[in-house]
Scaffold this motif. Structure first.
Motif, PDB file in Angstrom:
ATOM      1  N   ARG A 108       0.839  -1.210   0.000  1.00  0.00           N
ATOM      2  CA  ARG A 108       0.000   0.000   0.000  1.00  0.00           C
ATOM      3  C   ARG A 108       0.871   1.257   0.000  1.00  0.00           C
ATOM      4  NH1 ARG A 108      -3.234  -2.989   3.760  1.00  0.00           N
ATOM      5  NH2 ARG A 108      -5.221  -3.609   2.805  1.00  0.00           N
ATOM      6  N   GLU A 109       1.937   1.234   0.780  1.00  0.00           N
ATOM      7  CA  GLU A 109       2.817   2.392   0.851  1.00  0.00           C
ATOM      8  C   GLU A 109       3.519   2.620  -0.488  1.00  0.00           C
ATOM      9  OE1 GLU A 109       4.694   5.707   1.976  1.00  0.00           O
ATOM     10  OE2 GLU A 109       3.086   4.673   3.053  1.00  0.00           O
ATOM     11  N   ALA A 110       3.941   1.543  -1.159  1.00  0.00           N
ATOM     12  CA  ALA A 110       4.576   1.681  -2.471  1.00  0.00           C
ATOM     13  C   ALA A 110       3.602   2.273  -3.484  1.00  0.00           C
ATOM     14  CB  ALA A 110       5.081   0.318  -2.948  1.00  0.00           C
ATOM     15  N   PHE A 111       2.356   1.832  -3.459  1.00  0.00           N
ATOM     16  CA  PHE A 111       1.350   2.364  -4.377  1.00  0.00           C
ATOM     17  C   PHE A 111       1.013   3.818  -4.052  1.00  0.00           C
ATOM     18  CE2 PHE A 111      -0.311  -2.238  -4.775  1.00  0.00           C
ATOM     19  CZ  PHE A 111       0.613  -2.494  -5.780  1.00  0.00           C
ATOM     20  N   ARG A 112       1.030   4.150  -2.777  1.00  0.00           N
ATOM     21  CA  ARG A 112       0.698   5.512  -2.353  1.00  0.00           C
ATOM     22  C   ARG A 112       1.728   6.514  -2.888  1.00  0.00           C
ATOM     23  NH1 ARG A 112       0.475   4.463   2.893  1.00  0.00           N
ATOM     24  NH2 ARG A 112      -1.612   3.597   2.682  1.00  0.00           N
ATOM     25  N   ARG A 113       2.981   6.083  -2.979  1.00  0.00           N
ATOM     26  CA  ARG A 113       4.052   6.965  -3.446  1.00  0.00           C
ATOM     27  C   ARG A 113       4.083   7.089  -4.973  1.00  0.00           C
ATOM     28  NH1 ARG A 113       7.249   3.681   0.099  1.00  0.00           N
ATOM     29  NH2 ARG A 113       8.134   2.717  -1.779  1.00  0.00           N
ATOM     30  N   ALA A 114       3.459   6.152  -5.678  1.00  0.00           N
ATOM     31  CA  ALA A 114       3.585   6.071  -7.135  1.00  0.00           C
ATOM     32  C   ALA A 114       2.653   7.042  -7.852  1.00  0.00           C
ATOM     33  CB  ALA A 114       3.292   4.641  -7.586  1.00  0.00           C
ATOM     34  N   ASP A 115       2.899   7.217  -9.139  1.00  0.00           N
ATOM     35  CA  ASP A 115       2.024   8.003 -10.015  1.00  0.00           C
ATOM     36  C   ASP A 115       0.618   7.401  -9.980  1.00  0.00           C
ATOM     37  OD1 ASP A 115       0.579   8.903 -12.309  1.00  0.00           O
ATOM     38  OD2 ASP A 115       2.464   9.505 -13.229  1.00  0.00           O
ATOM     39  N   PRO A 116      -0.437   8.189  -9.788  1.00  0.00           N
ATOM     40  CA  PRO A 116      -1.806   7.652  -9.713  1.00  0.00           C
ATOM     41  C   PRO A 116      -2.230   6.883 -10.961  1.00  0.00           C
ATOM     42  CG  PRO A 116      -1.748   9.904  -8.914  1.00  0.00           C
ATOM     43  CD  PRO A 116      -0.401   9.637  -9.512  1.00  0.00           C
ATOM     44  N   GLY A 117      -1.635   7.181 -12.106  1.00  0.00           N
ATOM     45  CA  GLY A 117      -2.020   6.495 -13.335  1.00  0.00           C
ATOM     46  C   GLY A 117      -1.222   5.248 -13.627  1.00  0.00           C
ATOM     47  N   ALA A 118      -0.243   4.926 -12.772  1.00  0.00           N
ATOM     48  CA  ALA A 118       0.604   3.751 -13.009  1.00  0.00           C
ATOM     49  C   ALA A 118      -0.169   2.460 -12.756  1.00  0.00           C
ATOM     50  CB  ALA A 118       1.827   3.810 -12.103  1.00  0.00           C
ATOM     51  N   ALA A 119       0.147   1.433 -13.532  1.00  0.00           N
ATOM     52  CA  ALA A 119      -0.449   0.105 -13.299  1.00  0.00           C
ATOM     53  C   ALA A 119       0.100  -0.454 -11.994  1.00  0.00           C
ATOM     54  CB  ALA A 119      -0.104  -0.825 -14.461  1.00  0.00           C
ATOM     55  N   ARG A 120      -0.802  -0.876 -11.129  1.00  0.00           N
ATOM     56  CA  ARG A 120      -0.388  -1.425  -9.834  1.00  0.00           C
ATOM     57  C   ARG A 120      -0.219  -2.935  -9.963  1.00  0.00           C
ATOM     58  NH1 ARG A 120      -3.623   1.969  -5.138  1.00  0.00           N
ATOM     59  NH2 ARG A 120      -2.970   4.044  -5.867  1.00  0.00           N
ATOM     60  N   ILE A 121       0.996  -3.389  -9.673  1.00  0.00           N
ATOM     61  CA  ILE A 121       1.351  -4.795  -9.850  1.00  0.00           C
ATOM     62  C   ILE A 121       1.863  -5.358  -8.530  1.00  0.00           C
ATOM     63  CG2 ILE A 121       2.819  -6.425 -11.103  1.00  0.00           C
ATOM     64  CD1 ILE A 121       3.045  -4.319 -13.331  1.00  0.00           C
ATOM     65  N   ILE A 122       1.344  -6.509  -8.146  1.00  0.00           N
ATOM     66  CA  ILE A 122       1.835  -7.244  -6.981  1.00  0.00           C
ATOM     67  C   ILE A 122       2.650  -8.432  -7.477  1.00  0.00           C
ATOM     68  CG2 ILE A 122       1.144  -8.844  -5.139  1.00  0.00           C
ATOM     69  CD1 ILE A 122       0.759  -6.107  -4.152  1.00  0.00           C
ATOM     70  N   MET A 123       3.808  -8.688  -6.848  1.00  0.00           N
ATOM     71  CA  MET A 123       4.562  -9.906  -7.145  1.00  0.00           C
ATOM     72  C   MET A 123       4.708 -10.740  -5.876  1.00  0.00           C
ATOM     73  SD  MET A 123       8.216 -10.630  -9.021  1.00  0.00           S
ATOM     74  CE  MET A 123       9.263  -9.803  -7.822  1.00  0.00           C
ATOM     75  N   ILE A 124       4.295 -11.998  -5.959  1.00  0.00           N
ATOM     76  CA  ILE A 124       4.429 -12.957  -4.876  1.00  0.00           C
ATOM     77  C   ILE A 124       5.010 -14.244  -5.459  1.00  0.00           C
ATOM     78  CG2 ILE A 124       2.545 -12.025  -3.462  1.00  0.00           C
ATOM     79  CD1 ILE A 124       0.660 -14.059  -4.666  1.00  0.00           C
ATOM     80  N   HIS A 125       5.419 -15.151  -4.609  1.00  0.00           N
ATOM     81  CA  HIS A 125       5.927 -16.425  -5.139  1.00  0.00           C
ATOM     82  C   HIS A 125       4.806 -17.427  -5.377  1.00  0.00           C
ATOM     83  CE1 HIS A 125       8.267 -19.959  -5.935  1.00  0.00           C
ATOM     84  NE2 HIS A 125       7.762 -20.578  -4.879  1.00  0.00           N
ATOM     85  N   HIS A 126       3.937 -17.611  -4.403  1.00  0.00           N
ATOM     86  CA  HIS A 126       2.938 -18.685  -4.438  1.00  0.00           C
ATOM     87  C   HIS A 126       1.741 -18.340  -5.321  1.00  0.00           C
ATOM     88  CE1 HIS A 126       5.264 -19.590  -0.811  1.00  0.00           C
ATOM     89  NE2 HIS A 126       4.927 -20.849  -1.022  1.00  0.00           N
ATOM     90  N   ASN A 127       1.244 -19.330  -6.042  1.00  0.00           N
ATOM     91  CA  ASN A 127       0.124 -19.125  -6.969  1.00  0.00           C
ATOM     92  C   ASN A 127      -1.212 -19.054  -6.235  1.00  0.00           C
ATOM     93  OD1 ASN A 127       0.868 -21.975  -6.588  1.00  0.00           O
ATOM     94  ND2 ASN A 127      -0.943 -22.437  -7.809  1.00  0.00           N
ATOM     95  N   PRO A 128      -1.983 -17.981  -6.415  1.00  0.00           N
ATOM     96  CA  PRO A 128      -3.301 -17.885  -5.786  1.00  0.00           C
ATOM     97  C   PRO A 128      -4.395 -18.599  -6.574  1.00  0.00           C
ATOM     98  CG  PRO A 128      -2.810 -15.850  -6.923  1.00  0.00           C
ATOM     99  CD  PRO A 128      -1.595 -16.728  -7.073  1.00  0.00           C
ATOM    100  N   ILE A 129      -4.073 -19.059  -7.784  1.00  0.00           N
ATOM    101  CA  ILE A 129      -5.031 -19.789  -8.611  1.00  0.00           C
ATOM    102  C   ILE A 129      -4.656 -21.275  -8.608  1.00  0.00           C
ATOM    103  CG2 ILE A 129      -5.908 -20.095 -10.968  1.00  0.00           C
ATOM    104  CD1 ILE A 129      -6.886 -17.563  -9.663  1.00  0.00           C
TER     105      ILE A 129
END
Length: 286
Positions: free
Chosen positions: A157-178
């Motif tokens: 959330r903090e990383a997204f808060r600092r970013a450009d509002p129009g930037a694509a928000r991407i999360i990277m994790i290791h484990h597959n949620p699907i």
């Protein structure tokens, strides 16, 4: 203008490593010249110093071409020490011991972030060994399954808060949620809660690995939906009928295209599937 991200996963430096594919991967990175390379965990097979040294050398070679963001995978955690940590043993004397080799050779930050021209990537560590958040009744999944912790969500959330509002928000994790098509398993213990939290943050794309099976999904958690890019493995630890692969994400103001590049013995990595998704034109709020 296009922002290109190469998404690779599950290198498994050690016995499963396939040098021919690793070399071809390096060539692909130099050819594609991505804005960033995202590595979603399992750099090692046995979490040894030697494997981490080799992985660190490879990442250093990638950084000559593009910035790298990386998160640990379950194979990058010292499992037995994870059990001891969960039981409260050695906590005062050796905090964070289960990640010590990863932090020494790869990165001290377990929840990194990277801001690009049209995107921001927030990494969340989901690999905790055998811990309270990832306990399961399936004995074979102990130490393998992961979970998204509250601290990781807060840092994202903090990383997204600092970013450009129009930037694509991407999360990277290791484990597959699907759930994997072949394995039939989710990689996360708290899949529903994690996807709901990602949607609440305005995430457009999730990068993950772990399942050793390439896949692109669109989950309708919100009106906009959530795209999940699961990268295959570069190693020899392949699932039946699958080949080594990585994904390439290309982002513009209006679209997001994800192509899977699959290994062919005589040709190297070649595009095999392409998925295109429309992006929301509404900027994110803080």
């Amino acid at each position: 203008m296009v922002t290109r991200i190469m998404h690779i996963s599950d290198l498994h430096f050690g016995r499963p490593l396939a040098m021919s594919r690793l070399n071809a991967l390096g060539e692909s990175i130099r050819e594609l010249r991505p804005a960033a390379v995202a590595v979603s965990g399992d750099l090692t097979q046995r979490c040894t110093e030697h494997e981490f040294e080799r992985a660190a050398g490879f990442l250093a070679s990638i950084r000559k071409v593009a910035p790298v963001i990386v998160v640990p995978g379950n194979h990058d955690v010292r499992w037995m020490w994870a059990i001891a940590h969960s039981l409260g043993l050695f906590r005062r004397r050796r905090p964070g011991f289960k990640y010590r080799r990863y932090r020494r050779h790869i990165s001290r930050e377990l929840n990194p972030s990277l801001e690009l021209s049209k995107a921001v990537i927030a990494g969340i560590n989901t690999a905790h060994g055998i811990s309270r958040g990832s306990l399961t009744r399936r004995i074979r999944d102990l130490g393998v399954i992961g979970h998204v912790p509250r601290r990781g969500l807060e840092k994202a959330r903090e990383a997204f808060r600092r970013a450009d509002p129009g930037a694509a928000r991407i999360i990277m994790i290791h484990h597959n949620p699907i759930r994997g098509e072949i394995s039939g398993r989710h990689g996360l213990a708290n899949t529903e809660e994690a996807l709901a939290a990602f949607a609440d943050m305005g995430v457009e794309l999730v990068l993950c690995g772990h399942d050793h099976q390439e896949a692109i999904h669109h989950v309708e958690t919100t009106e906009r939906g959530l795209v999940i890019s699961t990268a295959g493995t570069i190693s020899n630890r392949l699932r039946a009928g699958r080949r080594s692969s990585f994904n390439v994400v290309e982002i513009t103001d209006g679209e997001m295209e994800i192509s899977t590049h699959t290994w062919e013995r005589m040709k190297g990595f070649r595009p095999s599937m392409v998925h295109t998704f429309r992006r929301s034109a509404v900027p994110h709020s803080a």
